[in-house]
Design a protein around this motif. Sequence first.
Motif, short mmCIF file in Angstrom:
data_model
loop_
_atom_site.label_atom_id
_atom_site.label_comp_id
_atom_site.label_asym_id
_atom_site.label_seq_id
_atom_site.Cartn_x
_atom_site.Cartn_y
_atom_site.Cartn_z
N GLU A 176 0.87 -1.19 0.00
CA GLU A 176 0.00 0.00 0.00
C GLU A 176 0.90 1.23 0.00
O GLU A 176 1.62 1.50 0.96
N ARG A 177 0.86 1.99 -1.08
CA ARG A 177 1.78 3.13 -1.22
C ARG A 177 1.13 4.39 -0.65
O ARG A 177 0.47 5.15 -1.35
N ASP A 178 1.30 4.59 0.66
CA ASP A 178 0.73 5.76 1.31
C ASP A 178 1.64 6.20 2.44
O ASP A 178 2.70 5.62 2.69
N VAL A 179 1.21 7.23 3.18
CA VAL A 179 2.04 7.80 4.22
C VAL A 179 2.12 6.91 5.46
O VAL A 179 3.01 7.08 6.29
N ASP A 180 1.22 5.95 5.59
CA ASP A 180 1.18 5.09 6.77
C ASP A 180 2.05 3.84 6.64
O ASP A 180 2.14 3.05 7.58
N HIS A 181 2.66 3.64 5.48
CA HIS A 181 3.49 2.45 5.26
C HIS A 181 4.89 2.87 4.81
O HIS A 181 5.09 4.01 4.39
N PHE A 182 5.85 1.96 4.91
CA PHE A 182 7.24 2.31 4.61
C PHE A 182 7.95 1.17 3.88
O PHE A 182 7.51 0.01 3.92
N ASP A 183 9.03 1.51 3.23
CA ASP A 183 9.95 0.54 2.64
C ASP A 183 11.24 0.58 3.45
O ASP A 183 11.69 1.67 3.85
N GLY A 184 11.86 -0.57 3.70
CA GLY A 184 13.11 -0.52 4.43
C GLY A 184 13.54 -1.86 5.00
O GLY A 184 13.25 -2.92 4.43
N THR A 185 14.23 -1.78 6.13
CA THR A 185 14.83 -2.95 6.77
C THR A 185 14.44 -2.99 8.24
O THR A 185 14.45 -1.95 8.91
N VAL A 186 14.11 -4.18 8.72
CA VAL A 186 13.76 -4.38 10.13
C VAL A 186 14.67 -5.47 10.69
O VAL A 186 14.72 -6.57 10.14
N ARG A 244 16.12 -2.59 15.45
CA ARG A 244 16.35 -1.38 14.66
C ARG A 244 15.47 -1.41 13.41
O ARG A 244 15.24 -2.49 12.84
N ILE A 245 14.99 -0.26 13.00
CA ILE A 245 14.20 -0.13 11.78
C ILE A 245 14.73 1.06 11.00
O ILE A 245 14.87 2.16 11.54
N GLN A 246 15.04 0.84 9.73
CA GLN A 246 15.48 1.91 8.83
C GLN A 246 14.62 1.87 7.58
O GLN A 246 14.26 0.80 7.11
N GLY A 247 14.31 3.03 7.04
CA GLY A 247 13.54 3.05 5.81
C GLY A 247 13.02 4.42 5.47
O GLY A 247 13.49 5.44 5.99
N GLY A 248 12.03 4.43 4.58
CA GLY A 248 11.43 5.67 4.16
C GLY A 248 9.95 5.49 3.92
O GLY A 248 9.48 4.39 3.58
N VAL A 249 9.19 6.56 4.13
CA VAL A 249 7.74 6.53 3.91
C VAL A 249 7.45 6.19 2.45
O VAL A 249 8.08 6.74 1.52
N ALA A 250 6.50 5.29 2.23
CA ALA A 250 6.22 4.80 0.88
C ALA A 250 5.77 5.93 -0.06
O ALA A 250 6.19 5.98 -1.22
N LYS A 303 15.06 4.05 13.56
CA LYS A 303 14.66 3.86 14.95
C LYS A 303 15.44 2.72 15.57
O LYS A 303 15.65 1.68 14.95
N THR A 304 15.86 2.91 16.82
CA THR A 304 16.40 1.82 17.61
C THR A 304 15.50 1.62 18.82
O THR A 304 14.80 2.54 19.24
N PHE A 305 15.53 0.41 19.38
CA PHE A 305 14.61 0.04 20.45
C PHE A 305 15.36 -0.51 21.65
O PHE A 305 16.41 -1.13 21.52
N ALA A 306 14.79 -0.28 22.83
CA ALA A 306 15.36 -0.80 24.08
C ALA A 306 14.39 -1.80 24.69
O ALA A 306 13.17 -1.68 24.55
#
Length: 220
Positions: free
Chosen positions: A133-143, A154-160, A173-176
């Motif tokens: 779904e190519r919209d502002v609520d989804h992203f492409d990247g790596t988890v 960690r999550i890296q990417g960009g808004v679709a 983003k990194t997580f604890a």
Amino acid sequence: MRTLMIGVFLCLAAAAGATDGSELPAVADVLAAYNAGIDLTASEVESLTVRQVVIEPCDDGEDRTATAVLSYVRGSELERTVLASDLRYPAGEYRLKSLVGPFISEDDYRVTVAGRERMEGEECIRLDVEALERDVDHFDGTVWVSAIDGGPVRIQGGVADPPFPAREILLDKTFALVNGRYRLVRRHTGEVEVGLLLGSRRGVRHIFYEEYAVSAVKRD
């Protein structure tokens, strides 16, 4: 118990794959562990407070900084109390879901298990994701998913599909692990490129989350 069993499965899968480098866990199993952790946080957290530090590098070489305390109580939105600030507080909906990783479904994303990597000092399963779904609520990247508990590391990417006038919105983003059970955001770096009449402008903002205090629902 379900989350624990899935986490153990990932550990065993990682150990098996480490022998010959050929075996990787199935996408469905990794996503089951990952999403179960998000559901666990949403169902168990009764209240939460966290100190938030926002750092925005400026063209003059100086960093603008804002500090706030966010509090969450079940049944309400996150309410913020600004302690001190010389930066306009970032807009957004500060609910609990803003502090956990995004829910990832194969109905919404094309997901590939890309391998094993060590990230942020943890053994991880790397997922490459592409939004269907190519919209502002989804992203492409790596988890990067923890091979121990299945949570996001960690999550890296960009808004679709960035909203106008943004040309590109990048996230990192990194997580604890909080209370030994909940994966919550530790750092969120956002980079935005905005189109202008005579060119474009890029801005970066680093948000650090410190001093989590979490109260969970009591279980029998």
